[in-house]
Write an enzyme that holds these catalytic residues in place. Structure first.
Site, PDB file in Angstrom:
ATOM      1  N   GLU A  32       1.346  -8.582  -8.097  1.00 13.43           N
ATOM      2  CA  GLU A  32       1.136  -9.916  -7.541  1.00 13.43           C
ATOM      3  C   GLU A  32       2.403 -10.757  -7.614  1.00 13.43           C
ATOM      4  OE1 GLU A  32      -0.058 -14.107  -7.089  1.00 13.43           O
ATOM      5  OE2 GLU A  32       0.971 -13.168  -8.787  1.00 13.43           O
ATOM      6  N   GLU A  33       3.147 -10.617  -8.698  1.00 14.96           N
ATOM      7  CA  GLU A  33       4.352 -11.409  -8.881  1.00 14.96           C
ATOM      8  C   GLU A  33       5.554 -10.825  -8.136  1.00 14.96           C
ATOM      9  OE1 GLU A  33       4.170 -14.195 -10.067  1.00 14.96           O
ATOM     10  OE2 GLU A  33       2.767 -14.337 -11.738  1.00 14.96           O
ATOM     11  N   ASP A  56       0.600  -7.926 -13.991  1.00 14.72           N
ATOM     12  CA  ASP A  56       2.057  -8.052 -13.995  1.00 14.72           C
ATOM     13  C   ASP A  56       2.456  -9.496 -14.252  1.00 14.72           C
ATOM     14  OD1 ASP A  56       1.020  -8.611 -11.365  1.00 14.72           O
ATOM     15  OD2 ASP A  56       3.076  -8.605 -10.594  1.00 14.72           O
TER      16      ASP A  56
END
Length: 376
Positions: free
Chosen positions: A135-136, A71
């Site tokens: 993750e973001e 991502d």
């Protein structure tokens, strides 16, 4: 399918996988891994769902796990880019695109290194990939849930290499062996509204909020530890929302963040904040979220080999560091040793994010060299 680092990176960049969308990025990766003989397990978690995958090649030891995320953050104003942020354009020795350095380039370099190793000889031991699509974003249905799946299925790597862009300016500068913890707090103080000319008939929450923040700011949390700089409390917002000059407001609020080292645990700091609030009246309360604990991977044989690989390819001896923001290493560290090394991150999250082709090729070489030194 071309499994070179550049070709795979461009294929991944052409997938606009802005969190929480996957946009086909993990299908591209899964296809590449299956062609190399990996057993790929797709692991969608959460109501969206978030796309994650775990892939493994080999059954014995040693077992090296590579972790990363497909991502990316939003591209912002596309018109500000010199080319389409999801085209994977190459110009003047640079690969452009959202996620080029953070961190589709790192994933591509690792897969390419595995392909090169397998072209030379059979794999010794096992190599796996833990890849998330969260993750973001909030990081609720990504690496943490994959780790729980790994625990339940007996997947226990000897070491994990996270391919985040760790280098500020030049490849080979920094290996991260730890991260600070992070605590976010929102403090709200309830008062009693009134006219400023009659303060005895009101209870000014702004004054009490200032007292709370002054007490919190007055404490020196620590002087730093062996691997960490001193912990830092930063007030990030003070909010009253009062448009009138002659009115004492009903409520005042503030937000703060503490980036803390391994001298503290998040709950200890949370208890301290709550205690300070309690001393300033029943109308003072704190909402606290701990997004990660501080951790450090004490340098051992795997970190030493990683340092040797970086030095052998770049000619630079990287420093071991624990600075910067958080990463998914905060979750991984609860299960097995982890260190981070990837591309130069100077342009990450910016317009015209890019990576040099030379650095992409060098990272491929570093990952290959490290796998060989690791015993694969």
């Amino acid at each position: 399918m071309d499994l070179s680092a550049l070709a795979l990176a461009r294929d991944l960049l052409r997938c606009p996988s802005v969190t929480p969308r996957d946009a086909g990025a993990q299908a591209v990766l899964a296809d590449a891994l299956e062609r190399l003989g990996f057993t790929v397990t797709l692991l969608p978690f959460g109501p969206e769902p978030i796309h994650n995958l775990y892939a493994r090649l080999g059954t014995g030891g040693p077992h090296l796990c590579f972790a990363g995320h497909t991502d990316v953050v939003p591209e912002g104003m596309t018109a500000s880019w010199s080319s389409d942020p999801f085209a994977g354009d190459v110009r003047d020795g640079l690969l452009y695109g959202r996620g080029a350095c953070d961190m589709k380039g790192g994933i591509a370099a690792f897969v390419a290194a595995v392909a090169r190793l397998l072209a030379q000889r059979p794999l010794r031991g096992s190599v796996s990939l833990l890849i998330t699509g969260d993750e973001e974003g909030p990081a609720r249905h990504g690496t943490r849930e994959v780790l729980e799946w790994m625990r339940a299925h007996g997947e226990a790597p000897d070491f994990c290499l996270l391919g985040e862009p760790t280098n500020p300016r030049e490849l080979g500068e920094v290996i991260k062996i730890g991260r600070r913890g992070s605590l976010n707090a929102r403090i709200a103080v309830e008062g009693r509204q009134g006219h400023v000319a009659y303060p005895d008939r009101a209870d000014n929450p702004v004054h009490r909020l200032m007292d709370v923040l002054s007490e919190l700011r007055a404490r020196t949390l620590d002087a730093g530890t062996e691997w960490f700089e001193p912990s830092s409390l930063q007030v990030t917002s003070i909010d009253v929302g009062n448009a009138a000059h002659n009115v004492i407001p009903q409520e005042a609020g503030a937000r703060l963040n503490i980036r803390f080292n391994d001298a503290h645990r998040g709950e200890e700091l949370a208890s301290w904040i709550r205690d300070v609030c309690a001393r300033h009246g029943t109308g003072c309360r704190a909402e606290i979220a701990i997004s990660g604990e501080a951790f450090v991977t004490e340098p051992g044989s795997a970190v030493t080999r990683l340092v040797e690989s970086v030095a052998a390819i770049t000619g630079r001896t990287p420093r071991l560091d624990t600075g910067g923001g958080t990463s998914d290493a905060r979750f991984i560290s609860t299960m097995f040793p982890v260190a981070e090394f990837g591309l130069v991150g100077a342009s990450m999250h910016q317009v015209d994010e890019h990576v040099s082709l030379a650095n992409l090729a060098a990272l491929d070489d570093i990952y290959l060299d490290f796998m060989q030194r690791f015993g694969l």
